[in-house]
Each structure stands twice: as structure tokens, then as C-alpha cells.
Design an enzyme around this catalytic site. Structure first.
Site, PDB file in Angstrom:
ATOM      1  N   HIS A 245       0.797  -1.235   0.000  1.00  0.00           N
ATOM      2  CA  HIS A 245       0.000   0.000   0.000  1.00  0.00           C
ATOM      3  C   HIS A 245       0.826   1.280   0.000  1.00  0.00           C
ATOM      4  O   HIS A 245       0.764   2.074   0.933  1.00  0.00           O
ATOM      5  CB  HIS A 245      -1.017   0.010   1.151  1.00  0.00           C
ATOM      6  CG  HIS A 245      -0.463  -0.338   2.504  1.00  0.00           C
ATOM      7  ND1 HIS A 245       0.610   0.311   3.051  1.00  0.00           N
ATOM      8  CD2 HIS A 245      -0.833  -1.264   3.406  1.00  0.00           C
ATOM      9  CE1 HIS A 245       0.867  -0.191   4.233  1.00  0.00           C
ATOM     10  NE2 HIS A 245       0.007  -1.163   4.466  1.00  0.00           N
ATOM     11  N   ASP A 318      -6.942  -3.702   0.847  1.00  0.00           N
ATOM     12  CA  ASP A 318      -6.488  -3.412   2.205  1.00  0.00           C
ATOM     13  C   ASP A 318      -7.681  -3.348   3.169  1.00  0.00           C
ATOM     14  O   ASP A 318      -7.779  -2.485   4.030  1.00  0.00           O
ATOM     15  CB  ASP A 318      -5.681  -2.110   2.249  1.00  0.00           C
ATOM     16  CG  ASP A 318      -4.568  -2.185   3.271  1.00  0.00           C
ATOM     17  OD1 ASP A 318      -4.210  -3.306   3.679  1.00  0.00           O
ATOM     18  OD2 ASP A 318      -4.068  -1.122   3.671  1.00  0.00           O
TER      19      ASP A 318
END
Lengths: 444, 325
Positions: A245, A318
């Protein structure tokens, strides 16, 4: 949830679809036949002499038929935090979002640092029989960043890669040895790239918004510092490394340069980092509290650019479910993270609608690239491949409504956001796990 | 007119044995041939000789050791020497004396040979520079353990008949092993092919610079080897710093019959001892007298140390002692 398994022979014919396979570049109108859990055949004019009589017929009405999404960053919360999410509710949310495979981060409770925990999750996933579930193994025991886990035994049990999930492997010697030891099994190491001493007690991106709100900042440099340190270790150890991420322009540039140098480095990002910037925190909206935090507009643009030029390999949700109690808090006390399984596809498709990526290039980031990275034989719309796919309407406009989420948790900053593109049907191993409203489905 | 014949130089003209590094094949062969004679003599009754009568050997061990110290002690006694054992617990080092001060003090007692083991690499060489007698390195840190390499080589010669052309896999904690370094130097000098096997945390690829093949997969590493040499893994390195656990280590790098089947059918199994059964070696393999040369290694240890003591004594008597290579 209605589960349709196919015609009497276990065959299902999908007619009139825009067949998309990012791995081969296939993008054509045609049909697809599944037998049991496999794609038996596909192509244009496959059923020009009529579909098989014993097959169940699904008219795709011109919709896009693509490999199911492989989401490489999901927090399942089971075992340990079943009030936030379970494998069953996560599976329902994944199916509604077109996700056919989830890779579970090891920050369950207890963490996945032992073969027994991995086997437990695998057993629960078999019982749920929904979205395919894979697991990371913890890189260090208890996710404490000190002692290596049994990567060999965990790999043999099915761990696809190693990471300490939402915690950075901060100690350079531990990171170096983890990279070295993982090489024994050619295992991938996934880092949460954030220098913890700089991020400590931070609430949001360091900058003007944090200043005005009086919140403590997490500087953008905390991310690139950790990545650059790790890249030095990758270079000296020959390990395989993935930065999770990424959220900053500097991180994109660091990975771009590392790839140009030929290092075995990959990275992913998540939809909030190319959709929102730090102003989404607005008036202390804890649903916009993420780790890493939402960054400046220039960072968001750089993430889009990184996706467009291939520097960023993967988009993952995520998915971090939290109950109301965890988020209805003063900003500094609220938990980090948002749910993402059900918004992954529409938020990503915005990149196509804005002309930043081709449809197949985007789908590659959501399907075959994460699958190949983790060594999973998934993410292909091809003869003999598992019948894991999603039928979606590329253009359909709608508003995200978090009340409609199948996830147990509703923490999303995208509630009420207008989006374009929606999953209509999700098929895993030939079984339809999700259908949206009035799609034709009938046994011939 | 014919060219003058070269003056035959004395083989192994050194005062000390600090390491294998720098020794020629001829020098190694001299020591091994002599060891072979002593190993035969040691099997007969009446072992005690007068070679070193009136000499004093001091075993100076800054690290606890039973087998190496005993082996040196026995070797010196069989050659007729007086032997004194000094363990670190007894020595003034515990009272804060520096290594150099200890060396100077011992030197004043005029020993003939000092046998030294020290936990720090390079410490034995430092000590050797400060004394007038011969010094034998009995293991310094992770650097060298030359008599272990010599006894391993003599064991292989005794069992396989040669060193040149054979393939030896050294498996385990190479990074911290003085035994491995000395063995690599000796075996490659003598024309053997050497592979090193273990996880990258214990077997860094830098070992390639020593002229050996690096393997991280045990079966591939020992495939078609003549000798599989296992190293001891310290327990403190199996708690997650270098290796996650003993059970994982044994699963992937412990020598059991399944992995050993990749080596040559009659491959020799060696271990410098003491063994961690169920960690780096399976009990069945360790106790298989057809395969395991572990007892032969112990036997050769005494013979090799007698050979080294004898040659160093010869050098002192002949005034041959040169600075260490």
C-alpha cells in the site's frame, strides 16, 4: 445467498459477454463454458451452433466477463475479532465486490505465525465454501519484529508470502535475516513500509490539514525511508520484496528506480490512495483515518501515474473492518483502516473511465499480477483455468451505500460516493456466489 | 653444462600452526602422512614415545572444551611431553589481565609449545606474536581450527583413500564455523570439490569467494557427494535470529536417511562433535557405523595432534622456525 451450480451435467454456458483476459490481452465479444470448477472453453462464436443442451444458460447481455479479483490484502478478523468480520461475512462482501480470492494478512488473534493457525483458517474457509482464502505467514513471531517464524513449515502448509501485516519490520538486522532466510524457500517478503519512530503517535498525513486540525502528523518521508532502506537490503541479500500500500510520490519514484536497476521488487496500492487525498479527513472523519494516511494531492497523482506506467503492480483493497466503537472516537483514538472488498472494483474502474488506464491493464493489477506474485494459479480467463470470474457492467452508475455492505463492518469513507461500474455476478470454482438484481439465469 | 639442482627446501619450516591458510599441498601431505603413521602406532600397546621428553606443552583454553583439550593432552603425553592444562576459569584473565599480559607471563615460564583456544578470531595470532615458543591454534573464534581440518582430512584419506577429486558437502552453520573455514581451505588446496549447504542466514553467498559452491537446498547440495560433513548448530542461533526453530531446521537441513539418499550410496558422514541429535543430524545416521566416520575422526584427532607437535618440535630443534605463514 443463492448458489447455482450449473445444469444437470455441471455445465454452464455464459453467452454474449465481453471476454477479458489481461494475461493474454484477450478482449472480444464471445461465450464461455464451464464444466464443474473449470473453464472448459471460451471465445467468440463458441456457441454459434447453439449452446449445449444440458448446460445452464447465463445471458451476460454484453457485460464484461473477467477473471475474478485476487485481493492480496484482506484482514479477515477470524480468529480473534469475529465481532468485526468473519470468514463468512468477508466472503459475502468479497463476492458482492467481484473478488474471488482473498489473501488474509497474518494480524489475526492469535497471529498466523504458527502452522496450527494457518490450518485453522484453511479449515474454516473450507467450511464456508465461499471466496477462496489464502494466507500470509507472519515474518516474525507474534508480529513482534524480533524472531523469524518457521517460514519453511508455513510455506509447506500453504503460506503464500511472509509479512508482519500492518506492522513494519523495523529492525534492519531482522529484516535482513528475514530476506535471507526467505530465500531458502524463494518466499516473498511483504513490508508495511513505514519508519515506526517517525509514525509513532501520528494520526494523519503531516501537512497543512493536520496543522489546522491540530492532529499529529505522519510525515510522507516515513514511507520512502523504509523502502529505501529495504531496497539496500534487497540488493545485498538477493531477496524478493514487496512494498505494501504505497501512498507517496517519493515511494513510487524509489520503486521505479529499483525496478530499473533490476531488483526483484514489487509494490501495491489501495483505492483510497488514488481516489482521495488528506482533505477527506475534513472535520475529523475517522472513516478517513488510514495507515498509511491519505496524503497530499500531488502524492495521489503520483500513485495514479505509478499505476499507469506499471511501477505499481497491484491494487489491493487493504480491507480493514472495524466496528462502530472502534471508529466513533476522538480522531487520535480511532482505529486505522477502512473496509474495501465491496468498493475495490468500482473505485478502480474510475481509472479506466478517466482514461488513465486501459481496461485490461487495470484488470491485470487486480487479477493476474497479484496471482503471479503470490504463486497462485489464478487470475486467468483461459481454457483449463479455474472457473473464478466476475461479470460486471463497466458503465453502470450507482452510489455506494455502506448500509448495503455485506461486510460486518461499515467503516468506509466512500459512503454515498457516486461511482461507475458494478459487479453483477461472481463465480468461484464454477459456483455462482453472487448475483445482482435482474440478470437472466435459467436452466435451458 | 647442466643447471644446478634446486636446493631441496624443508617441508613445513614454520614455528607455529595458526591456520590452514597459506599451507601448500606438500606441507599438508607431510602432516597427514605422519598422522597416518601415528594412528597405526596408537593402535598398538606401548604407545608412549620419547620424542618430546623434557618438553612442556601448555594447553591454554579460554573457551571450555573437553574433546579438543583431551586430544591435545593425550597427544603430548604419548610423545613423552609434560602437559599443563589452563582453563579460563583458573586464569588471571578472569581477574582482568589482558591477553598480552597473560602471554608475557606464560612466556616467562619457558614452555615449548602453547596450544591455545580463544573465543575471538585473531586472538591466537596476537598471542603468538608475544611469545618465544611454538603456538598451535586449537580454535580462534569463527576463524580457523587447523587441527580439526587435518583430522577430518586424515579421516577421509583413511576411509576413501584420497582427497583429490572427491566432492565434500559441508552443511549447517558455516557463517560462525572455524571448522568450516579450515576445512574449505584444506580440501580445496588438496584438490577436492567443496559445496557448502544451509539457509542463507547461515551460509551467505560470499562463501563463493572461497572457491566453493553455495547451496540452500540440502538435497541438491549433497547430491552425489562422497562426504557429507555436518556442523554443530549452536542452540542460541535456533531461537529465531538465524533459524526459526530446531524442528524447522531439522526438517530442511537435518541429516536423515531421506536426505542422505541424495548423496553417493557409500557417502561418508562426518561431524566434529559434540552432536545435537535431532537438530543437525538424525540419531540413526549418526550411529550407523557403516556410514558415520565420527569415531574415526576422534581417533585421528590424537594422531594428527601428535604429528603437529612432532613437526613443530623438530623445527625448534633444527632452528628452522620461521614466522607463521
Amino acid at each position: 445467498m443463492s448458489v447455482i451450480t450449473g445444469g444437470p451435467s455441471g455445465r454452464t454456458a455464459y453467452l454474449n459477454a465481453r471476454l477479458l483476459d489481461p494475461a493474454s490481452g484477450l478482449d472480444t465479444m464471445g461465450d464461455l463454458l464451464t464444466v464443474g470448477g473449470e473453464i472448459a472453453d471460451l471465445g467468440s462464436g463458441l456457441f454459434k451452433d447453439g449452446a449445449p443442451h444440458d448446460a445452464m444458460i447465463v445471458d451476460c447481455a454484453g457485460g464484461c466477463l473477467a477473471p475474478g479479483l485476487v485481493d492480496m490484502r484482506v484482514q479477515l478478523r477470524e480468529p480473534g475479532d469475529e465481532h468485526k468480520e468473519t470468514i463468512e461475512t468477508a466472503s459475502a462482501a468479497a463476492s458482492a465486490g467481484g473478488v474471488t480470492a482473498m489473501v488474509c494478512l497474518p494480524d489475526t488473534n492469535p497471529p498466523i505465525d504458527d502452522v496450527a493457525v494457518l490450518e485453522f483458517i484453511a479449515r474454516r474457509a473450507r467450511e464456508v465454501r465461499g471466496t477462496k482464502v489464502f494466507c500470509y505467514g507472519a515474518a516474525t513471531r507474534g508480529l513482534e519484529g524480533a524472531q523469524l517464524t518457521e517460514m519453511g513449515l508455513l510455506s509447506e502448509t500453504g503460506a503464500v508470502a511472509f509479512t508482519d501485516g500492518g506492522r513494519a519490520i523495523a529492525n534492519a538486522q531482522v529484516m535482513r535475516r528475514a530476506l535471507l532466510y526467505a530465500r531458502t524457500f524463494d518466499a516473498l517478503l511483504v513490508q508495511h513500509p513505514q519508519e515506526p519512530t517517525l509514525a509513532k503517535d501520528g494520526d494523519m498525513n503531516a501537512g497543512e490539514v493536520a496543522l489546522r486540525l491540530g492532529l499529529s502528523g505522519i510525515p510522507a518521508v516515513a514511507e520512502v525511508m523504509m523502502i529505501e532502506r529495504d531496497l539496500r537490503l534487497v540488493e545485498s541479500t538477493g531477496g524478493r520484496y514487496h512494498a505494501a500500500h504505497i501512498s507517496t510520490a517519493a515511494a513510487v519514484e524509489a520503486v521505479r528506480a529499483a525496478k530499473a536497476r533490476g531488483l526483484r521488487v514489487t509494490c501495491d496500492t489501495a483505492p483510497p490512495y488514488f481516489t482521495l487525498n488528506e482533505t477527506a479527513v475534513g472535520d475529523y472523519r475517522t472513516f478517513a483515518k488510514l495507515d498509511p494516511p491519505l496524503r497530499a494531492e500531488a502524492d495521489r497523482e503520483a500513485i495514479v501515474e505509478g499505476l499507469a506506467d506499471g511501477t505499481i503492480d497491484v491494487i489491493a483493497s487493504d480491507h480493514a473492518p472495524h466496528d462502530q466503537d472502534s471508529k466513533r472516537q476522538p480522531f487520535a483514538q480511532a482505529e486505522f483502516g477502512i473496509v474495501g472488498l465491496e468498493t475495490l472494483l468500482p473505485l478502480s474502474l474510475a481509472l479506466v473511465h478517466k482514461g488513465r488506464m486501459s481496461l485490461n491493464a487495470l484488470l491485470a493489477c487486480l487479477t493476474v499480477k497479484p496471482a503471479e506474485l503470490l504463486g497462485l494459479p489464478l487470475g486467468r480467463l483461459a481454457k483449463g483455468a479455474p472457473a473464478d470470474f466476475v461479470l460486471f457492467d463497466l458503465d453502470r452508475p450507482w452510489r455506494i451505500d455502506s448500509d448495503q455492505f455485506r461486510s460486518k463492518s461499515k467503516n468506509s469513507p466512500f459512503d454515498d460516493a457516486p461511482v461507475q461500474g458494478r459487479a453483477l455476478r461472481t463465480v468461484v470454482a464454477g459456483r455462482t456466489l453472487f448475483t445482482f438484481d435482474n440478470i437472466t439465469a435459467a436452466v435451458a | 653444462m647442466t643447471a644446478p639442482a634446486p636446493v631441496p627446501s624443508v617441508v613445513f619450516p614454520y614455528r607455529d600452526l595458526l591456520g590452514i591458510e597459506g599451507l601448500s599441498p606438500e606441507e599438508i601431505t607431510l602432516l597427514l602422512d605422519l598422522s597416518e603413521r601415528y594412528s597405526q602406532a596408537n593402535r598398538r600397546p606401548g604407545k608412549k614415545r620419547k620424542t618430546m621428553r623434557g618438553r612442556t606443552v601448555i594447553n591454554l583454553f579460554f573457551e571450555t572444551s573437553t574433546r579438543t583439550r583431551t586430544s591435545f593432552e593425550l597427544a603430548a603425553q604419548r610423545l613423552g611431553s609434560d602437559v599443563i592444562n589452563m582453563q579460563v576459569a583458573d586464569s588471571a584473565i578472569k581477574k582482568g589481565e589482558t591477553l598480552v599480559d597473560t602471554a608475557v607471563t606464560l612466556n616467562a615460564m619457558h614452555p615449548d609449545i602453547l596450544v591455545v583456544r580463544h573465543p575471538e578470531s585473531g586472538a591466537v595470532k596476537l598471542l603468538a606474536e608475544k611469545v618465544d615458543c611454538a603456538v598451535i591454534n586449537a580454535g580462534d573464534g569463527s576463524h580457523e581450527h587447523p587441527t580439526q581440518a587435518l583430522l577430518d582430512a586424515q579421516t577421509i584419506r583413511a576411509r576413501l583413500g584420497r582427497l583429490a577429486g572427491i566432492t565434500v558437502a559441508i552443511c549447517g552453520d558455516l557463517a560462525h564455523s572455524r571448522v568450516a573455514r579450515s576445512n574449505i581451505l584444506l580440501l580445496t588446496t588438496m584438490g577436492a570439490r567443496v559445496r557448502v549447504v544451509g539457509p542463507p542466514t547461515l551460509v551467505p553467498t560470499t562463501f563463493e569467494r572461497l572457491g566453493v559452491e553455495v547451496h540452500h537446498d540440502m538435497r541438491r547440495g549433497i547430491a552425489d557427494c562422497d562426504v557429507v560433513m555436518m556442523l554443530r548448530l549452536q542452540t542460541e542461533r535456533m531461537q529465531g535470529s538465524y533459524v526459526p526453530s530446531t524442528r524447522e531446521y531439522f526438517r530442511f537441513f537435518g541429516l536423515d536417511y531421506a536426505k542422505l539418499s541424495a548423496a553417493k550410496p557409500d557417502a561418508l558422514v562426518m561431524h566434529p562433535g559434540p552432536m545435537n541429535r535431532g537438530v543437525e543430524i538424525d540419531s540413526e545416521v549418526a550411529d550407523d557405523f557403516g556410514r558415520s566416520a565420527i569415531q574415526t575422526q576422534v581417533e585421528m584427532g590424537v594422531a594428527v595432534r601428535m604429528a603437529v607437535l612432532k613437526v613443530l618440535t623438530r623445527n625448534v630443534d633444527a632452528g628452522l622456525a620461521e614466522p607463521p605463514p
